[in-house]
Design a protein around this motif. Structure first.
Motif, PDB file in Angstrom:
ATOM      1  N   VAL A 100       0.887  -1.115  -0.015  1.00  0.00           N
ATOM      2  CA  VAL A 100      -0.055  -0.069  -0.035  1.00  0.00           C
ATOM      3  C   VAL A 100       0.619   1.267  -0.045  1.00  0.00           C
ATOM      4  CG1 VAL A 100      -1.841   1.444   1.384  1.00  0.00           C
ATOM      5  CG2 VAL A 100      -2.036  -0.925   0.972  1.00  0.00           C
ATOM      6  N   ILE A 144      -3.964   6.782  -3.444  1.00  0.00           N
ATOM      7  CA  ILE A 144      -4.940   5.753  -3.659  1.00  0.00           C
ATOM      8  C   ILE A 144      -6.375   6.278  -3.606  1.00  0.00           C
ATOM      9  CG2 ILE A 144      -5.593   3.289  -3.108  1.00  0.00           C
ATOM     10  CD1 ILE A 144      -2.641   3.008  -1.939  1.00  0.00           C
ATOM     11  N   CYS A 153      -9.657   1.114  -4.114  1.00  0.00           N
ATOM     12  CA  CYS A 153      -8.768  -0.108  -4.063  1.00  0.00           C
ATOM     13  C   CYS A 153      -9.462  -1.099  -4.364  1.00  0.00           C
ATOM     14  CB  CYS A 153      -8.526  -0.222  -2.553  1.00  0.00           C
ATOM     15  SG  CYS A 153      -7.997  -1.663  -1.859  1.00  0.00           S
ATOM     16  N   VAL A 175      -5.237   0.535   3.570  1.00  0.00           N
ATOM     17  CA  VAL A 175      -5.640   1.682   2.287  1.00  0.00           C
ATOM     18  C   VAL A 175      -6.633   2.636   3.127  1.00  0.00           C
ATOM     19  CG1 VAL A 175      -7.138   2.059   0.486  1.00  0.00           C
ATOM     20  CG2 VAL A 175      -5.812  -0.134   0.286  1.00  0.00           C
ATOM     21  N   GLN A 189      -4.666   5.025   4.645  1.00  0.00           N
ATOM     22  CA  GLN A 189      -4.045   5.950   3.625  1.00  0.00           C
ATOM     23  C   GLN A 189      -4.958   6.971   3.256  1.00  0.00           C
ATOM     24  OE1 GLN A 189      -1.166   6.320   2.570  1.00  0.00           O
ATOM     25  NE2 GLN A 189      -1.808   7.822   0.810  1.00  0.00           N
ATOM     26  N   MET A 210     -13.406   1.414  -1.953  1.00  0.00           N
ATOM     27  CA  MET A 210     -12.919   0.044  -1.758  1.00  0.00           C
ATOM     28  C   MET A 210     -14.055  -0.935  -2.182  1.00  0.00           C
ATOM     29  SD  MET A 210     -10.496   0.346   1.521  1.00  0.00           S
ATOM     30  CE  MET A 210     -11.213   0.843   2.845  1.00  0.00           C
TER      31      MET A 210
END
Ligand code: NAD
Length: 272
Positions: free
Chosen positions: A81, A91, A94, A132, A135, A145
């Motif tokens: 990641v 990001i 995901c 994630v 992040q 996601m």
């Protein structure tokens, strides 16, 4: 032209490579996301497969980098990641593809098969969503996601009990992460494929209702990728915590085996 809101976005696909005899969900999702204008980090345990899909995207005019990691290992997942975030700048989306089933009777499953299945289908999703999620919270610009579940996490999973339990866990994780991260503008969803097997590409497009499982023809990897693309995109900006079933109608089949002859017998009567 409809804008999917993915142009220039940073997308991490975990399990992006393609093993030819398998369905190819990672490859097909990666290609579609790249076609929608996203820049990809293609994560795979196999360096050749990670580079292969990154090169295929670049050859088609897209942007992609390869990241090699075993995503069932929490530390490697966190490192992947970090690498993806550094390489892409952010990001924003995901997608988790990784998973697989082992087969046995429920009462016979070994400890090793149970542990492997939970690790490969559930724990690694948890590691990835955590890393994630942190992040995306740090970036402060929201995100999406998506993880691949399975219809086996919704119905019974005969002869692969640990897989069904793990996929039901993925469906639960999508709801809980969606609730907790929603206040950061982060959406979390799952896609539950039916039996894509090795692709079902040999089914004619108009072959409906010809087997006992699917009212439509069974799904292909492109149908799963379309669902992933939708949930990743701004088209789904008020959709979170959901599992989108893409199974050619398999799980909605009625329990009673109703057909024309039965209807003819009961028509006009007053039966429950
Ligand atoms: N094929 C079906 O009928 C079907 C049905 C329902 C759900 N699914 C789900 O689809 C997913 C699998 O799709 P597929 O068969 O196209 O993928 P796959 O098994 O071919 O794997 C895709 C990529 O993931 C990589 N990978 C595997 N383990 C990894 C790890 N630990 N770390 C990093 N990369 C890893 C592989 O190297 C491969 O390149 C699973 O989640 C599965 O449960 C498939």
């Amino acid at each position: 032209m409809i804008d999917l809101g993915l142009s220039g976005k940073g997308v991490l696909v975990s399990g992006a490579g393609h093993i030819p005899e398998r369905a190819g969900h990672g490859r097909m999702c990666s290609l579609k996301l790249a076609e929608a204008g996203a820049r990809l980090a293609c994560v795979d345990i196999d360096a050749g497969r990670a580079r292969g899909i990154a090169q295929e995207i670049e050859a088609a005019g897209g942007e992609a980098l390869a990241v090699v990691a075993d995503m069932t290992d929490r530390r490697q997942a966190e490192r992947a990641v970090d690498e993806a975030a550094a390489g892409l700048g952010s990001i924003d989306v995901c997608v988790d593809i990784i998973g697989g089933a082992r087969w046995d009777r429920a009462e016979e499953f070994s400890q090793e098969d149970w542990d492997w299945t939970i690790q490969n289908n559930l724990s690694q999703v948890f590691y990835l969503f955590q890393a994630v999620g942190k992040q995306m919270v740090k970036q402060g610009t929201g995100g999406s996601m998506v993880a691949l579940a399975s219809v086996d996490g919704i119905n019974a999973a005969a002869m692969h009990a640990p897989y069904g339990a793990a996929k039901a866990g993925v469906i639960s994780l999508a709801k809980t992460f969606a609730q907790e991260l929603g206040r950061h503008g982060i959406r979390v969803n799952a896609v539950a494929p039916g039996n894509v097997g090795t692709g079902n590409e040999d089914w004619p497009d108009n072959q409906w209702a010809v087997n006992s499982v699917n009212p439509l023809a069974p799904p292909r990897s492109r149908d799963i990728a379309n669902a992933v693309l939708f949930l990743s995109s701004s088209m789904a900006e008020r959709v979170t915590g959901q599992t989108l079933i893409v199974d050619g109608g398999a799980v909605i089949r009625d329990l009673w085996g109703m057909h024309e002859e039965v209807v003819a017998r009961f028509r006009g009567g007053d039966y429950d």
